[in-house]
Write an enzyme that holds these catalytic residues in place. Structure first.
Site, PDB file in Angstrom:
ATOM      1  N   GLU A  82      -1.719  -9.175   3.393  1.00  0.00           N
ATOM      2  CA  GLU A  82      -1.622  -9.656   4.863  1.00  0.00           C
ATOM      3  C   GLU A  82      -3.063 -10.181   5.156  1.00  0.00           C
ATOM      4  O   GLU A  82      -3.144 -10.965   6.220  1.00  0.00           O
ATOM      5  CB  GLU A  82      -1.098  -8.808   5.661  1.00  0.00           C
ATOM      6  CG  GLU A  82      -1.921  -7.581   5.796  1.00  0.00           C
ATOM      7  CD  GLU A  82      -1.401  -6.229   5.002  1.00  0.00           C
ATOM      8  OE1 GLU A  82      -1.646  -4.971   5.536  1.00  0.00           O
ATOM      9  OE2 GLU A  82      -1.089  -6.420   3.912  1.00  0.00           O
ATOM     10  N   CYS A 110       0.855  -1.240  -0.083  1.00  0.00           N
ATOM     11  CA  CYS A 110       0.102  -0.032  -0.084  1.00  0.00           C
ATOM     12  C   CYS A 110       0.690   1.287   0.180  1.00  0.00           C
ATOM     13  O   CYS A 110       1.545   1.471  -0.873  1.00  0.00           O
ATOM     14  CB  CYS A 110      -1.174   0.025   1.015  1.00  0.00           C
ATOM     15  SG  CYS A 110      -2.076   1.031   1.031  1.00  0.00           S
ATOM     16  N   HIS A 169      -3.718  -5.110   0.223  1.00  0.00           N
ATOM     17  CA  HIS A 169      -2.912  -5.555   1.370  1.00  0.00           C
ATOM     18  C   HIS A 169      -3.337  -7.155   1.364  1.00  0.00           C
ATOM     19  O   HIS A 169      -4.215  -7.839   2.016  1.00  0.00           O
ATOM     20  CB  HIS A 169      -3.866  -5.105   2.753  1.00  0.00           C
ATOM     21  CG  HIS A 169      -3.752  -3.524   3.073  1.00  0.00           C
ATOM     22  ND1 HIS A 169      -2.702  -3.285   3.496  1.00  0.00           N
ATOM     23  CD2 HIS A 169      -4.473  -2.457   2.343  1.00  0.00           C
ATOM     24  CE1 HIS A 169      -2.903  -1.838   3.747  1.00  0.00           C
ATOM     25  NE2 HIS A 169      -3.636  -1.441   3.033  1.00  0.00           N
TER      26      HIS A 169
END
Length: 540
Positions: A509, A381, A507
């Site tokens: 994650e 990001c 993102h």
């Protein structure tokens, strides 16, 4: 009928209700049951999206674009049931729903009150998560028993057994039994008081899960069972785990919690199979390799601000039988020390997401160092935006290149605001959010790492790569290897001439699990391991 499990906490906050709830959900799934998870947060904010990471930790984003509490990250890492906007409610959302109904005249002029109108809305949010294809809904109540803001939620869950039958509900209460070193003994009184408060409200816990620093012994277990009016077998001891949070389910299994829940709710469930999980725990306990990853950010002192980042790095390490040592570095401190000092001895650099100008120059310096020294780099990001700015300044020689988020006066706005964001004034829930498709360039590192030609990843941003600079970047050696389907938005950039340099606007994650690490994190850690081996001294 769908069964409902309610998880509350007492004595102190931060006991790990989210981890415990997620672990319970995982154990029930491993027995063949369909589980849905839910978090109720007593704060008045409509959602966590505008809250400071220092107070709240990371904002966890779902596929549908919901900005939610970080505990939903635990739910997704441990369980497989889908999470949606119905999986997280705050006091602000509940009151907003009720006020909107009152404005529409749905209450027919009645006086709107906490009971029954607020509590009925809470009950609807809980019960709506059930259904014919859902065996169990696990609802975690944020905060601690005794908090004034949590009372409407407690009253609502007290009423639910009256509505659907006590045989369909189970109350789990998580407490702390502290060890007083001066007195050299454990104290059960705080747990007794916490359960006493619950019982005054009208809720009798069916199961107590007791957090401790050390084993309590039978005497304390029996005392808690007697004074809290709970069966001794339903007092579950949960000793602190020092190695990994992924050990929590094993401790609950050893205390037969899954069988206790199945029996109390009268459910028919399959045999528990934890072998794959235990194999993973064995790799965690006996790593074959070690690798050091630097995470350079602005919220480093608050670990929950990058919770999913750290967990995803661990997941990637598990898959490579490697221990990932995370070196947390404040971006401003790196700028003062210089990257040569701050990043000495690392095997990989990760720059996470964030907002605001503070720390940006430190992140850019770290990326320059990793790019020029051929250290594996992964940007996420804002990390991707910093990578673009660094490349523009130092490879394209665009003096003062920057993002319009940080300055309007730059002559080279290589990062600019998304067009659809320019007319937005409200901050909450208005960014580019949730799962978005991305097409991967043939032959790229991204495509090889994903082993796919298209993907969907979760976004949370207002700014993007400025397409006016696309040709200059391509000519200088930075490829745009992932794009939106219409080709207008740059989702992934990489440098093919670098051993491993990749940055993404989304993102990843948020989609990593301990048994299924995200491909990008797995590839990044693999590259870091190779870098570690190359720089390791050769033994003679």
């Amino acid at each position: 009928m769908t069964k409902h499990i309610f998880v509350t906490g007492g004595v102190v906050s931060s006991l790990g209700k989210g981890l415990t709830s997620a672990s319970v959900g995982m154990l029930l799934e491993q027995r063949g049951l369909s589980v849905r998870m839910q978090k109720l947060d007593p704060y008045i904010n409509v959602d966590p999206g505008t809250m400071s990471p220092y107070q709240h930790g990371e904002v966890y984003v779902l596929d549908d674009g919901s900005e939610t509490d970080l505990d939903l990250g635990h739910y997704e890492r441990f369980t497989n049931g889908p999470l949606t906007s119905g999986s997280n409610f705050t006091t602000g959302q509940i009151y907003l729903k009720v006020i909107e109904k009152e404005r529409r005249g749905e209450y027919l002029g009645k006086t709107v009150q906490v009971v029954p109108h607020i509590t009925n809305e809470i009950k609807s949010c809980i019960l709506d998560l059930g259904g014919p294809d859902v065996d169990v809904v696990i609802t975690e109540l944020g905060g601690t028993i005794g908090d004034i803001e949590g009372l409407p939620f407690l009253e609502a869950i007290r009423q639910i057994p009256l509505d659907i039958g006590k045989e369909n509900c189970l109350f789990i209460h998580l407490t702390l039994v502290p060890y007083l070193r001066a007195a050299r003994e454990m104290k059960t009184k705080p747990t007794q008081h916490s359960v006493g408060q619950l019982r005054q409200i009208g809720i009798q816990p069916d199961i107590l899960i007791v957090r401790t620093e050390r084993e309590m012994g039978q005497e304390n277990l029996e005392k808690i069972a007697m004074f809290c009016n709970v069966e001794k077998k339903a007092v579950i001891e949960e000793v602190d785990k020092t190695l990994s949070i992924y050990e929590v389910p094993q401790g609950l299994v050893e205390n037969k919690l899954d069988q206790l829940i199945v029996n109390k709710l009268g459910m028919v469930a399959g045999r528990l199979d934890m072998q794959e999980w235990y194999d993973m725990l064995n790799r965690i306990r006996h790593p074959e390799h070690e690798v050091t990853i630097a995470v350079v950010g602005k919220y480093i002192e608050h670990r929950d601000a990058y919770k999913s980042i750290y967990e995803s790095l661990d997941h990637a390490g598990f898959s490579h039988a490697a221990r990932v040592i995370i070196k947390r570095i404040e971006a401003e401190e790196l700028l003062e020390q210089g990257p040569e000092v701050a990043l000495a001895g690392i095997d990989g650099l990760l720059i996470p997401g964030g907002f605001g100008m503070r720390g940006i120059e430190g992140k850019i310096e770290a990326i320059r160092y990793a790019r020029q020294c051929e250290i594996p780099f992964f940007g996420i990001c804002l990390g991707m935006q910093c990578a673009v700015i660094e490349f523009a300044r130092n490879a394209l020689n665009l003096d003062g290149a920057n993002s319009t988020e940080f300055t309007d006066s730059t002559h080279h706005p290589v990062i600019c605001m998304l067009e659809e964001q320019k007319k937005i004034t409200y901050k909450g829930g208005t960014m580019r959010l949730g799962a978005q498709p991305c097409v991967l360039e043939e032959g790229s590192l991204a495509r090889r790492t994903y082993n796919a030609d298209s993907i969907e990843e979760r976004h949370r941003h207002r700014y993007e790569f400025n397409p006016e600079y696309k040709k200059q970047f391509l000519d200088a050696g930075m490829n745009i290897s992932g794009k939106s389907p219409n080709g207008l938005l740059a989702e992934i950039v990489e440098i093919p001439e670098h051993p491993w340099f990749l940055a993404v606007q989304f993102h990843p994650e948020f989609k990593s699990k301990p048994l299924r690490p995200h491909p990008l994190f797995r590839g990044f850690v693999e590259a870091a391991l190779e870098h570690h081996q190359q720089r390791a001294p050769v033994s003679v």
